[in-house]
Motif scaffolding. Structure first.
Motif, PDB file in Angstrom:
ATOM      1  N   GLY A 112     -31.568 -39.216  12.873  1.00  0.00           N
ATOM      2  CA  GLY A 112     -32.168 -39.798  14.066  1.00  0.00           C
ATOM      3  C   GLY A 112     -31.256 -40.826  14.721  1.00  0.00           C
ATOM      4  N   LYS A 158     -27.809 -29.339   8.823  1.00  0.00           N
ATOM      5  CA  LYS A 158     -28.271 -28.825  10.114  1.00  0.00           C
ATOM      6  C   LYS A 158     -27.167 -28.115  10.905  1.00  0.00           C
ATOM      7  N   TRP A 207     -29.429 -29.831  20.083  1.00  0.00           N
ATOM      8  CA  TRP A 207     -30.541 -30.728  19.757  1.00  0.00           C
ATOM      9  C   TRP A 207     -31.556 -30.752  20.893  1.00  0.00           C
ATOM     10  N   SER A 230     -35.725 -44.070  15.487  1.00  0.00           N
ATOM     11  CA  SER A 230     -35.415 -42.691  15.842  1.00  0.00           C
ATOM     12  C   SER A 230     -35.457 -41.827  14.600  1.00  0.00           C
ATOM     13  N   GLY A 231     -36.038 -40.652  14.731  1.00  0.00           N
ATOM     14  CA  GLY A 231     -36.141 -39.773  13.565  1.00  0.00           C
ATOM     15  C   GLY A 231     -35.977 -38.320  13.944  1.00  0.00           C
ATOM     16  N   ILE A 232     -35.861 -37.498  12.916  1.00  0.00           N
ATOM     17  CA  ILE A 232     -35.642 -36.065  13.096  1.00  0.00           C
ATOM     18  C   ILE A 232     -36.943 -35.324  12.797  1.00  0.00           C
ATOM     19  N   GLU A 233     -37.262 -34.354  13.628  1.00  0.00           N
ATOM     20  CA  GLU A 233     -38.312 -33.407  13.266  1.00  0.00           C
ATOM     21  C   GLU A 233     -37.658 -32.041  13.124  1.00  0.00           C
ATOM     22  N   GLU A 234     -38.093 -31.304  12.143  1.00  0.00           N
ATOM     23  CA  GLU A 234     -37.478 -29.991  11.884  1.00  0.00           C
ATOM     24  C   GLU A 234     -37.685 -29.056  13.066  1.00  0.00           C
ATOM     25  N   LYS A 291     -35.060 -31.325  16.313  1.00  0.00           N
ATOM     26  CA  LYS A 291     -35.613 -32.221  17.319  1.00  0.00           C
ATOM     27  C   LYS A 291     -35.369 -33.682  16.914  1.00  0.00           C
ATOM     28  N   VAL A 319     -36.563 -37.516  17.907  1.00  0.00           N
ATOM     29  CA  VAL A 319     -37.530 -38.306  18.655  1.00  0.00           C
ATOM     30  C   VAL A 319     -37.161 -39.784  18.510  1.00  0.00           C
TER      31      VAL A 319
END
Lengths: 368, 368
Positions: free
Chosen positions: A22, A46, A55, A158-162, A165, A167
């Motif tokens: 993120g 990833k 992304w 801030s973070g990652i969604e599988e 993505k 956010v």
């Protein structure tokens, strides 16, 4: 003479970014948007998906982007270090100006020096550590003593969604600065000049200092140009790191150990019995290490969030998901400083030892 | 003159037993089997089922019993205190010789004084606490200063399976003894004799002491006659309680906090970093409180169990099942003694404060 690919004149700086979670992905976006950098991102898990699809980004600072990619996406630092020539008849080493490290700080599992070694040029590449903890620059300084080492204290959310993505809900607010000498973890040594008179050596040191400052200034200017909310260049980045540790070393660790969110630890009075004493321990270590923090900071840090705040600290999430925790740089290294400087840390000591048991449990699960 | 029911001559002692869990039910069986006691058991949640069906017992000491009941099963202490006369034309107060308390030690939620008050006769009834912790006798001594107060340090392994089964896997080994003065938690006071010369007062004190000892001797003799594996009458029961705290205050608390079984806390090195320092803190408190333990006991207690021991401590089970923990008598009271006597307890302090957060969480669940 061969020239490197995709390196237009206005992308003056070659940047390699390692660790595209993120925080790292937003950093790569900011640097690319600045127009001043050609950004190579090193991805691991990833790599395949992002190199195909890019992304998808929802960002409080940058809006919505679909399928965004930095200039180059590679699967390893070794790959980042080599580019094919424009003519396609060979390959050549890339000389990076900046290597930006945004990985989790796990010195035992994933040490930074071997991770970045393939993309480092001695005497040239500036390392920018956007990571948590204390003393994280020491091994870099030891491995490349003539390079500039900077770090960033970031407050981004801030973070990652599988699967691809990002956010970003919290604005990209950070402080950056150069580590000029050994950190508080390593005992400062009065490095006598190798030759020449004191005045000559001092002039040389001042020249080096100015050169390092210039590299940091350029990076921070680029980072702000790329649309970060605010990035401030500070003289004493270690003080900023100790200040952030007032949170990371206390709320983060105790909430993990007691499986509580921020509101719960506050309502349980754990703030008064545990967090405040720990904050003062950290405050006193920082003071003894010549990075004194303001007196008022502890009270502010302890009471800034409301009692119904459901925020779950990152170390708690790591513990709950049996992922490695950043324990060594968040408590282990500060405790080394405390020991060296004779600062009493009774609460931190015990919290550290208890979290070592939790870390051992996580390790066992990983090795099963 | 009315006589009480079901009180044959050979059941010389009237015993009321409160708290019929794994430990209490076996104690009621032992006392009934001795032939020396008429046993009234006070049950709460299990009253209805057990008064109808009795207990099914599988015991390493007593074999298998189906539908076993003590002489009398009642639903409250108030009920235990009153019996109908043989003629059935009225009721009368029962004067108990012994009240045996086997409940969990939760001074805030379930204090012992109001619990036993209905079955106490001032100056007569001896209280026997088969419970964990330090300082548990103080409130009883304060409420009934002329009564005898004993406690038992039990190493029995016994538990309940729903709805009415008791499984005793560990032999009934215990130490019992009289609490002659105030505990280490209350500052010992030099109680000047109210009247008479020093010699007279001393003789009076000696007489009281002997009378209390006789009551304890009778109880221990009865307990052994009932087929307990071994019950030893000791002079310094407080020392025995501190000795047991070497386990209960360390393995029990740290395993709960870190969600580890005994083998895990040992293999993680938590024994060396946390348990041993805590054991020495307890050892030093006991020494300062004039209940010195042998030097060798700490090493023995720390290393007696194998590294693959999957035993889950009782406080861990409480925490995992969100049941109240015996935190105050296991750490809270010992820390009061330490504070009064100036003994340093840095590790216990922090473990206590962390477990207070866990206790708060459990309380929240209970009040939801």
């Amino acid at each position: 003479m061969a020239t490197t690919t995709a390196s237009p004149a206005n992308h003056a700086y070659r940047v390699c970014l390692i660790g595209s979670g993120g925080v790292g992905t937003i950093a790569s976006l900011v640097l690319a948007k600045s127009g001043q950098a050609h950004v190579t991102a090193v991805l691991r898990s990833k790599f395949k998906h992002v190199s195909e699809h890019g992304w998808d980004i929802e960002s409080i600072d940058h809006g919505t982007l679909q399928g965004w990619k930095p200039h180059r996406v590679v699967g390893s630092a070794a790959e980042a270090a080599v580019e094919s020539t424009v003519e396609g008849d060979g390959s050549q080493k890339v000389e990076f100006d900046y290597v930006v490290v945004c990985t989790k700080q796990l010195p035992d599992r994933n040490p930074v020096v071997p991770m970045i070694a393939p993309v480092m040029t001695a005497g040239r590449t500036t390392v920018v550590l956007i990571q948590n903890g204390i003393g994280i620059e020491d091994e870099i300084v030891a491995a490349w003593p003539t390079n500039t080492v900077m770090s960033s204290v970031s407050h981004i959310g801030s973070g990652i969604e599988e699967p691809n993505k990002v956010v970003q809900v919290g604005k990209d607010v950070s402080k950056m600065g150069v580590h000029y000498g050994p950190s508080s973890v390593v005992a400062p040594c009065s490095s006598a000049p190798a030759s020449g008179s004191g005045a000559e050596a001092e002039a040389e040191a001042e020249k080096t200092r100015k050169a390092k400052h210039a590299k940091a200034e350029a990076f921070v200017s680029m980072y702000n140009a790329g649309g970060a909310h605010i990035c401030e260049l500070v003289d004493d980045i270690e003080a900023a790191r100790w200040e952030k540790l007032l949170w990371n070393g206390t709320f983060n660790t105790v909430c993990a150990l007691t499986r509580t969110d921020v509101g719960e630890i506050q309502r349980s009075k754990g703030r008064e019995t545990l967090l405040l004493p720990m904050m003062w321990e950290i405050w006193h270590i920082a003071e003894a290490a010549d990075h004194a923090l303001p007196d008022t900071i502890v009270q502010w840090m302890a009471y800034r969030l409301p009692d119904d705040c459901a925020y779950r600290a990152s170390m708690l999430l790591d513990l709950e998901n049996a992922r490695p925790m950043e324990l060594e740089v968040i408590l282990g290294n500060p405790l080394k400083v405390a020991k060296r400087l004779g600062v009493a840390t009774p609460v931190m000591d015990v919290v550290y030892k208890l979290l070592q048991v939790e870390a051992w449990k996580i390790e066992q699960l990983g090795s099963m």
